[in-house]
Enzyme design. Structure first.
Site, PDB file in Angstrom:
ATOM      1  N   VAL A 303     -47.182 123.184 -81.999  1.00 15.42           N
ATOM      2  CA  VAL A 303     -46.751 122.655 -83.289  1.00 15.42           C
ATOM      3  C   VAL A 303     -47.924 122.503 -84.259  1.00 15.42           C
ATOM      4  CG1 VAL A 303     -45.441 120.850 -84.440  1.00 15.42           C
ATOM      5  CG2 VAL A 303     -44.985 121.372 -82.032  1.00 15.42           C
ATOM      6  N   SER A 304     -47.798 123.124 -85.424  1.00  9.91           N
ATOM      7  CA  SER A 304     -48.857 123.126 -86.430  1.00  9.91           C
ATOM      8  C   SER A 304     -48.423 122.348 -87.668  1.00  9.91           C
ATOM      9  CB  SER A 304     -49.151 124.588 -86.817  1.00  9.91           C
ATOM     10  OG  SER A 304     -49.932 124.641 -87.986  1.00  9.91           O
TER      11      SER A 304
END
Ligand SMILES: *[C@@H]1O[C@H](CO)[C@@H](O)[C@H](O)[C@H]1NC(C)=O
Ligand SMILES: *[C@@H]1O[C@H](CO)[C@@H](O)[C@H](O)[C@H]1NC(C)=O
Ligand SMILES: *[C@@H]1O[C@H](CO)[C@@H](O)[C@H](O)[C@H]1NC(C)=O
Length: 738
Positions: A303-304
Site C-alpha cells: 500500500v502506497s
C-alpha cells in the site's frame, strides 16, 4: 514501502561479500513458546506515555557520509536535518483483577524494528523501575511496532542484509531508540488509571493505493469479490477516555509512510507522524496537554500513499504499469503523491486525511464501549524454515531478482523489473555470475523458493553472521473481549493480512478468548524484521513484495498455522508471569560479533570563529500574511555530538533549535525542532567546519502565531580532541506583523 536496495547498495554488498567470502551452514530448528492469560474481568486500567526516540545517532559521520535512512536503502538518502522529530507512543492495558498481568503496545516512529532494540528496551525498563515493577515487562508482553517511516535512522538492525547500507550495526542508534521507547513505557507505567475504551471503525478512501495491483489481481476472484477495494480502507480507532476527557488514542490504517521520497535528507515521521503531531497540537490548544495520538502501522505491504501513481520522471507520462519502467528503464519510474512531486506537501495531505478520519471516529458514536475485561498475551519464537504446512515445508530465506527492482515508491537497481521471473531475461546472466561470487543458491533452495528466481541466497549466507533471520517472534494480545492485536514481525500485504485476521479471529473465538464482534488488528513490523509476506497467488507474480517474501511460496500459510496455535492457547487459562525462554542465539548474530564500519566524528572547528556565531541574520520584519520563511544561519558543530534542551510550556525537550518570543520583557520558547513548522539543517564546510540553518514557517503552525518580537536560536555541542562542550547561538530579534 520497503526496505530495498538501490544500486549503490548492491555494489556495496557485492564488495563486502567478496571481502568476507560467504560460507554456508545449517540452520537450527527450535520452537519456543509460552502462554499466559488473565483469569477474569475487572475494571480496565490504561497508561499512556510518549518520548522522543531519535537523537544524535541519526547523524553519524566523518565529514560527509551521515547515517543513511533506513527504508529506501539508498546510500545517498541520509540525515542532514530534522523536520519532524521521531517519537515512541506507549499504551499499557491491564485489568484490576490482576495488575501484574498487562500488555504494552508501543507505536514507534522508526523504519524497522529489531530484536536487539527490544532487548535493550526490556533491560532499560528493569533498570529504571523498582525490581517488582520492572519484572512486569518482558518479551512476552512488550510489543514494539514500527510505523515504518522511511526518513528515520537505520543502524538498529540485527542481520547483515539490513545492516549493509548503514555500514553495519550501530549500537548507539539502538541505544537512543531504545531509551526513548523505554522512557515512553515508564511514563505509561506511571499513569495507569481506570479508563474507558471506545472502539470504532470507518472508511478512508482517499489516502492509499495498491502499488502491486497485478499481484493482488492474481488472488482468487471469489475472494476478491468479498472486498470493496484492493487496499484495506478501514481505519480502526481505539479512543481512551477518563470520563468525558479523552486521554489519547491509537488507530491502525494501512499506508506506507513514503510520502517523503528517497532523495529527502530531513528526519521526518512522514504522513503518520504529521497526523500525530497535529492532533496533539490541537489538543494542547484545548488544554489537553498530555494527549497522545498514535497512528500505527498495519497490513501496508503493498500500500502506497502516492495516489497519483507511477509516472516517468522525464516525460511525465504514466509508466508501463506491469514492469514499473519507462521504456525499460525502471529508475525513471517514480510514483507521485497528491503533492505532485512535493514530498512535504504530500506528507501533509496524506497526514491530514488520516487525521480527519481519526478525529471523526474518536468524536463520533463508537461501535463498542468497554470499561472492563481481561487482558491476555501470547508470544513465541518460531523457526520459520522448519514449519511444515501439509506436504510442504517453508524454505530457508532468499530474496528474488524482483526485490532488486524496488517499488515505484522509489526504484532500486536496473537488474530486473517487478514481476520478472524469467531466469534468462534482463541483466540476469551478468548478475547471476555476480551472485556466484556471493553464494550460489543450492538446488534445494531454488526448488523450494520456485517460482522465485533467487538473487540473494541469504539463508545460505552466514558470514560474518546470518544475513536474514530464520527465527522470528510472533505475538498476540487480547485487550478485553473486543480487541485483539497481532504482533506481526514483517510487512504483510492487503490480502495476506485479511487472511491472517480472519484466521486469528476464528481461532480466538473458538478458544473463547474474544467475542464474535471483536476487532482484530495487525500491528505491522513488530519486534523484529522479517521482510515481506504475500499470499501464495501474489508470490507467483514475483513483484517486489513476492520477491521479498523470504521463506518461499508457503510463507503466509506458515504464519497462519503458528498464529492459529498461539490464538488457541489464549483460551487455556492463566499462568503466572514468566519470561519467554531467551532468544535462541546459537546461529544468530550477537552484539559481540557485529560489524561496524562507521567512524565517529573526530573534530569540529568553527572557521576559527566562535561556535554559535550568526552567519546570516533574519530580516528585521515579516508580515504574517505573506507566508514568510524565516531563516538564520549559524556556525555550528556536527549534530552527532548532540544539541541542547529547552522548556516549552513547562515541558523539557531536547532540540537543536528554538523559536523564542518576547513576552513581558522575557524571552519565552515557543517552538523546538519537534514541530512541523520548523526545520533544522546541518552541512559540513571544508574538513571540520559546519553551517546550520534554522527555519520557521509560521503559516504551517497549529498553535496561533501572534504578532510581536521573536528570535531564532541554535543549540549544539562541539568536539575537540579531549572533550565535547555545549554552545548556542541567538539571532537578532525580528518583528512579525499581522
Ligand atoms: C480524493 O481527494 C481528491 C483531491 O482532494 C478529490 O478530488 C477526490 O474527489 C477525493 N476522492 C474521494 C473518494 O474522496
Ligand atoms: C535510466 O534512467 C536514469 C535516469 O534518467 C539514467 O541515469 C540511467 O542511465 C538510465 N539507465 C539506462 C539503462 O538507460
Ligand atoms: C523527491 O522529492 C523532492 C522533494 O520533495 C522533489 O524535489 C523531487 O522531485 C522528488 N523526486 C522524484 C523523482 O519524484
Amino acid at each position: 514501502m520497503a526496505w530495498k536496495p538501490a544500486s549503490s547498495y548492491l555494489h556495496g554488498l557485492i564488495l563486502l561479500a567478496s571481502l568476507i567470502g560467504a560460507l554456508a551452514s545449517p540452520f537450527n530448528g527450535r520452537t519456543l513458546q509460552t502462554r499466559q492469560q488473565a483469569p477474569d474481568a475487572g475494571s480496565l486500567l490504561v497508561g499512556l506515555g510518549k518520548a522522543g526516540c531519535y537523537g544524535m545517532s541519526v547523524f553519524v559521520a566523518l565529514n560527509d557520509p551521515s547515517l543513511p535512512f533506513i527504508g529506501y536503502a539508498d546510500f545517498a538518502n541520509k540525515a542532514n536535518g530534522i523536520h519532524l522529530r521521531l517519537n515512541a507512543r506507549a499504551f499499557i492495558f491491564a485489568s484490576s483483577a490482576d495488575l501484574n498481568h498487562r500488555v504494552v503496545f508501543v507505536s514507534t516512529e522508526t523504519g524497522l524494528p529489531s530484536h536487539f532494540t527490544r532487548k535493550l528496551v526490556i533491560k532499560y525498563l528493569k533498570e529504571s523501575l523498582p525490581d517488582n515493577e520492572g519484572k512486569l515487562y518482558n518479551y512476552d508482553n512488550v510489543m514494539l511496532s514500527s510505523t515504518h517511516t522511511h526518513s528515520g535512522p537505520g543502524g538498529n538492525q540485527d542481520y547483515m542484509m539490513y545492516q549493509i547500507h548503514n555500514f553495519g550495526a550501530q549500537q548507539s542508534a539502538r541505544e537512543i531508540i531504545a531509551r526513548g521507547i523505554a522512557q515512553a513505557i515508564v511514563q505509561a507505567h506511571n499513569t495507569m488509571a481506570p479508563s474507558t475504551l471506545d472502539l470504532s471503525r470507518g472508511l478512508l478512501q482517499n489516502a492509499s493505493i495498491n502499488r502491486s495491483p497485478q499481484s493482488y489481481a492474481n488472488n482468487p476472484a471469489d475472494e476478491r469479490a468479498q472486498y470493496p477495494s484492493n487496499v484495506d480502507q478501514d481505519m480502526v480507532m481505539v479512543n481512551i477516555r477518563d470520563g468525558e476527557k479523552s486521554r489519547g488514542s491509537v488507530n491502525w490504517f494501512a499506508v506506507h509512510p513514503t510520502s517523503m521520497n528517497g532523495s529527502n535528507f530531513y528526519v521526518s515521521s512522514d504522513n503518520k507522524g504529521y497526523a500525530s503531531w497535529k492532533w496533539e497540537e490541537l489538543e494542547k490548544l484545548n488544554g489537553n496537554t498530555n494527549y497522545i495520538a498514535a497512528f500505527a502501522q498495519t497490513n501496508a505491504g503493498d500500500v502506497s500513499p502516492n495516489l497519483l501513481g507511477p509516472h516517468c520522471t522525464d516525460t511525465g507520462a504514466p509508466c508501463d504499469g506491469g514492469k514499473g519502467s519507462c521504456g525499460g528503464n525502471i529508475t525513471k519510474c517514480v510514483a507521485r503523491g497528491p503533492g505532485d512531486g512535493d514530498g512535504m506537501l504530500s506528507t501533509k495531505i496524506i497526514g491530514e486525511r488520516q487525521l480527519d478520519k481519526a478525529r471523526e471516529l474518536a468524536q463520533g458514536t463508537p461501535a463498542m464501549t468497554v470499561t472492563s475485561g481481561p487482558v491476555g498475551f501470547q508470544h513465541a519464537w518460531i523457526d520459520m524454515p522448519n514449519i511444515q504446512v501439509g506436504q510442504d515445508k517453508l524454505c530457508a530465506p532468499a530474496m528474488g531478482f524482483s526485490f532488486s527492482a524496488g517499488t515505484t515508491d522509489w526504484p532500486g537497481t536496473q537488474i530486473s523489473w517487478q514481476g520478472d521471473n524469467d531466469p534468462t531475461a534482463g541483466n540476469k546472466p551478468f548478475w547471476t555470475f555476480v551472485r556466484g561470487l556471493l553464494e550460489t543458491p543450492s538446488q534445494k533452495l531454488q526448488d523450494c523458493q520456485a517460482p522465485k528466481v533467487i538473487l540473494l541466497a541469504t539463508g545460505e549466507m552466514n558470514v560474518p553472521y546470518k544475513w536474514q533471520p530464520s527465527t522470528l517472534p510472533i505475538q498476540l494480545f487480547t485487550v478485553t473481549r473486543k480487541l485483539a492485536i497481532i504482533g506481526f514481525p514483517a510487512e504483510i500485504t492487503t490480502m495476506a493480512g485479511r487472511r491472517l485476521r480472519n484466521h486469528v479471529h476464528k481461532s480466538l473465538v473458538a478458544a473463547n478468548a474474544i467475542d464474535q464482534d471483536a476487532y482484530i488488528v495487525i500491528a505491522g513490523l513488530s519486534n523484529q524484521y522479517g521482510s515481506y509476506v504475500t499470499t501464495r497467488e501474489e508470490y507467483a507474480v514475483q513483484r517486489y513484495e513476492g520477491g521479498s517474501t523470504m521463506y518461499g511460496p508457503h510463507t503466509l500459510e506458515g504464519y497462519l498455522q503458528t498464529f492459529g496455535t498461539l490464538a488457541s492457547s489464549m483460551g487455556q487459562g492463566s499462568s503466572p508471569v514468566k519470561e519467554s525462554p531467551q532468544f535462541p542465539l546459537s546461529q544468530e548474530p550477537t552484539e559481540m560479533n557485529e560489524v561496524n564500519l562507521l567512524t565517529a566524528v573526530v573534530l569540529d572547528t568553527s572557521f576559527s570563529g566562535k561556535f554559535g556565531t550568526v552567519k546570516k541574520q533574519p530580516q528585521s520584519k515579516y508580515g504574517l500574511g505573506s507566508n514568510p520563511t524565516i531563516t538564520a544561519e549559524f556556525m555550528c558543530a556536527h549534530p552527532r555530538n548532540g544539541g541542547g534542551s529547552v522548556k516549552i510550556a513547562a515541558q523539557e525537550t531536547n532540540t537543536f533549535m528554538a523559536v523564542e518570543r518576547l513576552e513581558n520583557d522575557k524571552w519565552v520558547t515557543v517552538r523546538s525542532d519537534g514541530s512541523w513548522d520548523t526545520k533544522y539543517l546541518w552541512r559540513r564546510v571544508g574538513l571540520s567546519d559546519s553551517l546550520c540553518t534554522v527555519e520557521w514557517n509560521p503559516s504551517e503552525s497549529v498553535a496561533p502565531v501572534a504578532p510581536g518580537k521573536y528570535r531564532l536560536r541554535y543549540f549544539g555541542r562541539h568536539k575537540t580532541v579531549f572533550v565535547t562542550n555545549s554552545h548556542s547561538g541567538t539571532s537578532n530579534e525580528f518583528e512579525l506583523t499581522s
